[in-house]
Design a protein around this motif. Structure first.
Motif, mmCIF file in Angstrom:
data_model
loop_
_atom_site.group_PDB
_atom_site.id
_atom_site.type_symbol
_atom_site.label_atom_id
_atom_site.label_comp_id
_atom_site.label_asym_id
_atom_site.label_seq_id
_atom_site.Cartn_x
_atom_site.Cartn_y
_atom_site.Cartn_z
ATOM 1 N N ARG A 50 0.814 -1.222 0.000
ATOM 2 C CA ARG A 50 0.000 0.000 0.000
ATOM 3 C C ARG A 50 0.846 1.271 0.000
ATOM 4 N NH1 ARG A 50 -2.760 -3.997 2.083
ATOM 5 N NH2 ARG A 50 -4.993 -4.163 1.826
ATOM 6 N N GLY A 51 2.160 1.114 -0.020
ATOM 7 C CA GLY A 51 3.042 2.269 -0.120
ATOM 8 C C GLY A 51 3.352 2.958 1.193
ATOM 9 N N VAL A 52 3.060 2.306 2.315
ATOM 10 C CA VAL A 52 3.336 2.917 3.613
ATOM 11 C C VAL A 52 4.849 3.067 3.818
ATOM 12 C CG1 VAL A 52 3.108 2.615 6.116
ATOM 13 C CG2 VAL A 52 1.169 2.127 4.608
ATOM 14 N N PHE A 53 5.608 2.091 3.321
ATOM 15 C CA PHE A 53 7.067 2.160 3.365
ATOM 16 C C PHE A 53 7.615 1.339 2.207
ATOM 17 C CE2 PHE A 53 5.591 -0.897 6.600
ATOM 18 C CZ PHE A 53 6.070 -2.081 6.074
ATOM 19 N N SER A 54 8.865 1.618 1.863
ATOM 20 C CA SER A 54 9.517 0.882 0.769
ATOM 21 C C SER A 54 10.247 -0.333 1.340
ATOM 22 C CB SER A 54 10.521 1.794 0.059
ATOM 23 O OG SER A 54 11.614 2.076 0.931
ATOM 24 N N TRP A 55 10.666 -1.235 0.441
ATOM 25 C CA TRP A 55 11.424 -2.396 0.906
ATOM 26 C C TRP A 55 12.758 -1.972 1.491
ATOM 27 C CZ3 TRP A 55 8.871 -6.088 2.498
ATOM 28 C CH2 TRP A 55 7.807 -6.638 1.811
ATOM 29 N N SER A 56 13.360 -0.926 0.951
ATOM 30 C CA SER A 56 14.648 -0.493 1.521
ATOM 31 C C SER A 56 14.443 0.082 2.926
ATOM 32 C CB SER A 56 15.355 0.497 0.605
ATOM 33 O OG SER A 56 14.576 1.641 0.403
ATOM 34 N N GLU A 57 13.334 0.796 3.148
ATOM 35 C CA GLU A 57 13.032 1.283 4.503
ATOM 36 C C GLU A 57 12.819 0.104 5.445
ATOM 37 O OE1 GLU A 57 10.646 5.433 4.277
ATOM 38 O OE2 GLU A 57 9.703 3.762 3.180
ATOM 39 N N TRP A 58 12.070 -0.900 4.942
ATOM 40 C CA TRP A 58 11.807 -2.079 5.761
ATOM 41 C C TRP A 58 13.104 -2.812 6.096
ATOM 42 C CZ3 TRP A 58 9.245 -4.296 9.236
ATOM 43 C CH2 TRP A 58 9.440 -5.637 9.512
ATOM 44 N N ALA A 59 13.947 -3.026 5.092
ATOM 45 C CA ALA A 59 15.204 -3.740 5.309
ATOM 46 C C ALA A 59 16.073 -3.019 6.333
ATOM 47 C CB ALA A 59 15.951 -3.901 3.990
ATOM 48 N N SER A 60 16.107 -1.707 6.261
ATOM 49 C CA SER A 60 16.890 -0.920 7.210
ATOM 50 C C SER A 60 16.333 -1.056 8.628
ATOM 51 C CB SER A 60 16.896 0.546 6.769
ATOM 52 O OG SER A 60 17.565 1.342 7.710
ATOM 53 N N ALA A 61 15.014 -0.959 8.768
ATOM 54 C CA ALA A 61 14.383 -1.069 10.091
ATOM 55 C C ALA A 61 14.611 -2.459 10.684
ATOM 56 C CB ALA A 61 12.887 -0.770 9.991
ATOM 57 N N LEU A 62 14.452 -3.500 9.863
ATOM 58 C CA LEU A 62 14.646 -4.863 10.360
ATOM 59 C C LEU A 62 16.118 -5.103 10.710
ATOM 60 C CD1 LEU A 62 13.465 -7.618 11.032
ATOM 61 C CD2 LEU A 62 13.776 -8.248 8.626
ATOM 62 N N SER A 63 17.002 -4.602 9.883
ATOM 63 C CA SER A 63 18.433 -4.767 10.134
ATOM 64 C C SER A 63 18.838 -4.142 11.469
ATOM 65 C CB SER A 63 19.235 -4.140 8.993
ATOM 66 O OG SER A 63 20.611 -4.282 9.233
ATOM 67 N N LYS A 64 18.293 -2.966 11.763
ATOM 68 C CA LYS A 64 18.591 -2.318 13.054
ATOM 69 C C LYS A 64 18.186 -3.215 14.215
ATOM 70 C CE LYS A 64 18.024 2.398 11.432
ATOM 71 N NZ LYS A 64 17.113 3.550 11.388
ATOM 72 N N GLN A 65 17.058 -3.887 14.068
ATOM 73 C CA GLN A 65 16.566 -4.729 15.156
ATOM 74 C C GLN A 65 17.372 -6.018 15.303
ATOM 75 O OE1 GLN A 65 14.273 -3.900 17.441
ATOM 76 N NE2 GLN A 65 14.091 -1.904 16.449
ATOM 77 N N VAL A 66 17.620 -6.704 14.198
ATOM 78 C CA VAL A 66 18.309 -8.004 14.308
ATOM 79 C C VAL A 66 19.780 -7.853 14.666
ATOM 80 C CG1 VAL A 66 16.689 -9.229 12.819
ATOM 81 C CG2 VAL A 66 18.744 -8.243 11.823
ATOM 82 N N HIS A 67 20.332 -6.651 14.504
ATOM 83 C CA HIS A 67 21.736 -6.432 14.857
ATOM 84 C C HIS A 67 21.909 -5.754 16.215
ATOM 85 C CE1 HIS A 67 22.178 -7.135 10.487
ATOM 86 N NE2 HIS A 67 23.189 -7.845 10.933
ATOM 87 N N ARG A 68 20.831 -5.697 16.976
ATOM 88 C CA ARG A 68 20.938 -5.137 18.329
ATOM 89 C C ARG A 68 21.844 -6.035 19.165
ATOM 90 N NH1 ARG A 68 15.803 -2.620 20.807
ATOM 91 N NH2 ARG A 68 16.761 -3.699 22.546
ATOM 92 N N PRO A 69 22.559 -5.450 20.119
ATOM 93 C CA PRO A 69 23.473 -6.258 20.945
ATOM 94 C C PRO A 69 22.761 -7.356 21.739
ATOM 95 C CG PRO A 69 23.786 -3.907 21.358
ATOM 96 C CD PRO A 69 22.630 -4.033 20.432
ATOM 97 N N ASP A 70 21.478 -7.166 22.046
ATOM 98 C CA ASP A 70 20.762 -8.161 22.844
ATOM 99 C C ASP A 70 20.061 -9.227 21.988
ATOM 100 O OD1 ASP A 70 18.888 -6.373 21.822
ATOM 101 O OD2 ASP A 70 17.665 -6.341 23.630
ATOM 102 N N ALA A 71 20.295 -9.224 20.673
ATOM 103 C CA ALA A 71 19.677 -10.215 19.783
ATOM 104 C C ALA A 71 20.256 -11.599 20.057
ATOM 105 C CB ALA A 71 19.906 -9.835 18.324
ATOM 106 N N ALA A 72 19.392 -12.600 20.011
ATOM 107 C CA ALA A 72 19.837 -13.981 20.234
ATOM 108 C C ALA A 72 20.748 -14.422 19.091
ATOM 109 C CB ALA A 72 18.634 -14.913 20.334
ATOM 110 N N ALA A 73 21.856 -15.005 19.426
ATOM 111 C CA ALA A 73 22.826 -15.448 18.421
ATOM 112 C C ALA A 73 22.244 -16.513 17.494
ATOM 113 C CB ALA A 73 24.084 -15.977 19.103
ATOM 114 N N ASP A 74 21.297 -17.305 18.006
ATOM 115 C CA ASP A 74 20.718 -18.373 17.197
ATOM 116 C C ASP A 74 19.515 -17.915 16.364
ATOM 117 O OD1 ASP A 74 18.729 -18.070 19.097
ATOM 118 O OD2 ASP A 74 18.742 -20.169 19.742
ATOM 119 N N GLY A 75 19.153 -16.654 16.453
ATOM 120 C CA GLY A 75 18.049 -16.132 15.665
ATOM 121 C C GLY A 75 16.674 -16.508 16.185
ATOM 122 N N SER A 76 16.595 -17.076 17.372
ATOM 123 C CA SER A 76 15.311 -17.522 17.913
ATOM 124 C C SER A 76 14.343 -16.370 18.179
ATOM 125 C CB SER A 76 15.524 -18.339 19.190
ATOM 126 O OG SER A 76 16.191 -17.551 20.161
#
Length: 130
Positions: A50-76
């Motif tokens: 619906r155009g609320v955000f682009s895939w590059s915006e989404w990828a950036s937002a998700l990347s910030k979250q999964v690379h947080r220092p408290d992220a589980a190493a196993d991806g759980s």
């Protein structure tokens, strides 16, 4: 699942991180272990479509979250990060303020606790709903 067509159209932009490719784990494991994960995925696709955000915006937002220092190493905790990224984008785009998201989360929790087992959980079941 809503938004699925975007992945099958030959002219569609391919998401930077589809669930099957980006989620850590073994190929024989289900992509979604809980219904809310599939719902968060579908919501993300629908909002992007619906155009609320682009895939590059989404990828950036998700990347910030999964690379947080408290992220589980196993991806759980991948889908917890997925949801946090979605909430952050909605706040950034002024679609839903963090306070509203927290209030709605609490209302759904109360509704779930007030709903008899086996019945659909409806927001109307929240005992604090006026």
């Amino acid at each position: 699942m809503p938004g699925r067509a975007i992945l099958s159209r030959p002219d569609a932009e391919v998401p930077a991180c589809g669930a099957a490719e980006a989620r850590p784990g073994r190929p024989d494991e289900p992509v979604f272990s809980e219904p809310w994960q599939a719902q968060a995925f579908a919501m993300t696709l629908a909002l992007q479509e619906r155009g609320v955000f682009s895939w590059s915006e989404w990828a950036s937002a998700l990347s910030k979250q999964v690379h947080r220092p408290d992220a589980a190493a196993d991806g759980s905790d991948y889908y917890e990060h997925w949801l946090a990224a979605l909430e952050a984008l909605l706040a950034e785009k002024r679609i839903a303020a963090p306070q509203l998201i927290d209030e709605m989360t609490a209302a759904w929790r109360r509704a779930a606790h007030a709903t008899p087992h086996g019945q659909p959980i409806l927001l109307e079941n929240d005992p604090e709903r006026a």
